[in-house]
Enzyme design. Structure first.
Site, PDB file in Angstrom:
ATOM      1  N   ASP A   7       0.872  -1.176   0.000  1.00  0.00           N
ATOM      2  CA  ASP A   7       0.000   0.000   0.000  1.00  0.00           C
ATOM      3  C   ASP A   7       0.914   1.232   0.000  1.00  0.00           C
ATOM      4  OD1 ASP A   7       0.873   0.420   2.604  1.00  0.00           O
ATOM      5  OD2 ASP A   7      -1.130   0.452   3.492  1.00  0.00           O
ATOM      6  N   CYS A  64       3.140  -2.986   3.940  1.00  0.00           N
ATOM      7  CA  CYS A  64       2.315  -1.820   4.244  1.00  0.00           C
ATOM      8  C   CYS A  64       3.103  -0.992   5.264  1.00  0.00           C
ATOM      9  CB  CYS A  64       0.908  -2.206   4.713  1.00  0.00           C
ATOM     10  SG  CYS A  64       0.777  -3.087   6.272  1.00  0.00           S
ATOM     11  N   THR A  66       3.060  -0.918   8.590  1.00  0.00           N
ATOM     12  CA  THR A  66       3.572  -1.750   9.680  1.00  0.00           C
ATOM     13  C   THR A  66       3.796  -3.203   9.257  1.00  0.00           C
ATOM     14  OG1 THR A  66       1.304  -2.294  10.275  1.00  0.00           O
ATOM     15  CG2 THR A  66       2.318  -0.411  11.427  1.00  0.00           C
ATOM     16  N   GLY A  67       3.185  -3.598   8.179  1.00  0.00           N
ATOM     17  CA  GLY A  67       3.175  -5.009   7.765  1.00  0.00           C
ATOM     18  C   GLY A  67       2.041  -5.780   8.421  1.00  0.00           C
ATOM     19  N   ILE A  68       1.340  -5.130   9.337  1.00  0.00           N
ATOM     20  CA  ILE A  68       0.326  -5.857  10.115  1.00  0.00           C
ATOM     21  C   ILE A  68      -0.970  -6.060   9.316  1.00  0.00           C
ATOM     22  CG2 ILE A  68      -1.094  -5.842  12.214  1.00  0.00           C
ATOM     23  CD1 ILE A  68       1.219  -4.273  13.582  1.00  0.00           C
ATOM     24  N   HIS A  97      10.424 -23.723   9.381  1.00  0.00           N
ATOM     25  CA  HIS A  97       9.422 -24.350  10.250  1.00  0.00           C
ATOM     26  C   HIS A  97       7.998 -24.238   9.708  1.00  0.00           C
ATOM     27  CE1 HIS A  97      11.983 -24.236  14.182  1.00  0.00           C
ATOM     28  NE2 HIS A  97      12.747 -24.398  13.107  1.00  0.00           N
ATOM     29  N   ASN A  98       7.657 -23.077   9.144  1.00  0.00           N
ATOM     30  CA  ASN A  98       6.255 -22.830   8.741  1.00  0.00           C
ATOM     31  C   ASN A  98       6.040 -22.940   7.237  1.00  0.00           C
ATOM     32  OD1 ASN A  98       6.891 -20.071  10.799  1.00  0.00           O
ATOM     33  ND2 ASN A  98       5.743 -21.841  11.544  1.00  0.00           N
ATOM     34  N   ARG A 108       7.369   1.374   7.400  1.00  0.00           N
ATOM     35  CA  ARG A 108       7.650   2.409   8.395  1.00  0.00           C
ATOM     36  C   ARG A 108       8.410   1.846   9.588  1.00  0.00           C
ATOM     37  NH1 ARG A 108       1.411   4.470   7.953  1.00  0.00           N
ATOM     38  NH2 ARG A 108       1.627   5.513   5.924  1.00  0.00           N
ATOM     39  N   HIS A 133       7.099 -30.487  11.466  1.00  0.00           N
ATOM     40  CA  HIS A 133       6.674 -29.208  10.881  1.00  0.00           C
ATOM     41  C   HIS A 133       5.569 -29.428   9.845  1.00  0.00           C
ATOM     42  CE1 HIS A 133       9.517 -27.126  13.212  1.00  0.00           C
ATOM     43  NE2 HIS A 133      10.589 -27.607  12.603  1.00  0.00           N
ATOM     44  N   ARG A 136       2.355 -29.918  11.739  1.00  0.00           N
ATOM     45  CA  ARG A 136       1.794 -28.672  12.300  1.00  0.00           C
ATOM     46  C   ARG A 136       1.205 -27.780  11.207  1.00  0.00           C
ATOM     47  NH1 ARG A 136       7.214 -28.412  15.964  1.00  0.00           N
ATOM     48  NH2 ARG A 136       6.545 -29.989  17.461  1.00  0.00           N
TER      49      ARG A 136
HETATM   50  C1  RB5 Z   1      -1.805   3.091   6.352  1.00  0.00           C
HETATM   51  O1  RB5 Z   1      -1.768   4.356   6.925  1.00  0.00           O
HETATM   52  C2  RB5 Z   1      -1.490   2.031   7.381  1.00  0.00           C
HETATM   53  O2  RB5 Z   1      -2.582   1.872   8.241  1.00  0.00           O
HETATM   54  C3  RB5 Z   1      -1.144   0.730   6.707  1.00  0.00           C
HETATM   55  O3  RB5 Z   1      -0.075   0.920   5.842  1.00  0.00           O
HETATM   56  C4  RB5 Z   1      -0.743  -0.406   7.611  1.00  0.00           C
HETATM   57  O4  RB5 Z   1       0.231  -0.036   8.516  1.00  0.00           O
HETATM   58  C5  RB5 Z   1      -1.849  -1.142   8.237  1.00  0.00           C
HETATM   59  O5  RB5 Z   1      -1.676  -2.105   8.979  1.00  0.00           O
END
Ligand code: RB5
Length: 142
Positions: A7, A64, A66-68, A97-98, A108, A133, A136
């Site tokens: 993103d 993205c 955070t990658g989250i 392993h995965n 960021r 592995h 699992r």
């Molecule tokens: C975008 O601002 C931000 O929320 C996205 O890049 C990401 O970190 C979401 O998890």
């Protein structure tokens, strides 16, 4: 073929990783986005995840802020094992392993120098094929 997507929060880092893949002559397919203009990360997570599932791409890289968010989305898709890694140890362990098929990172969070080492580790570490592995990983899908 490596599928790569991001993103706006991951765009700058994606460009650095693409530069690295080109230097190393690693074939890749860029699924966007194409600028730092605000977009919705699930769109790109799904594009890359589907390319991995249908065999167009052997592995994927998602970025993205955070990658989250992008890793949560990818992991909702059956058959995807997306690992959020900001260090080389995790990148190596998740392949061994995965048998992770997508690497996620936060643009960021991690700088380009470390990020390309994480990518290199992820792409060049084989799955261990150990019975425990495999067992699992099969249990994840049940
Ligand atoms: C975008 O601002 C931000 O929320 C996205 O890049 C990401 O970190 C979401 O998890």
């Amino acid at each position: 073929m490596i599928g790569i997507g991001c993103d706006h929060g991951g765009y700058a880092l994606k460009q650095e990783i693409i530069k690295y893949l080109e230097e190393k002559k690693v074939p890749y397919k860029d699924f966007g986005c194409d600028s730092e203009q605000s977009v919705d990360y699930p769109v790109y997570a799904k594009k890359v995840a589907n390319a991995v599932l249908d065999g167009t791409c052997e592995k994927g890289i998602l970025i993205c802020g955070t990658g989250i968010g992008i890793s949560i989305t990818a992991n909702k898709i059956k058959g995807i094992r997306c690992a959020l890694c900001h260090d080389c140890f995790s990148a190596q362990a998740t392949r061994e392993h995965n048998d992770a098929n997508i690497l996620a990172m936060g643009g960021r969070i991690v700088g380009p120098g470390l990020a390309v080492k994480i990518v290199d580790t992820f792409l060049n570490t084989a799955f261990s094929n150990d019975e425990r592995h495999i067992r699992r990983i099969n249990m994840i899908e049940e």
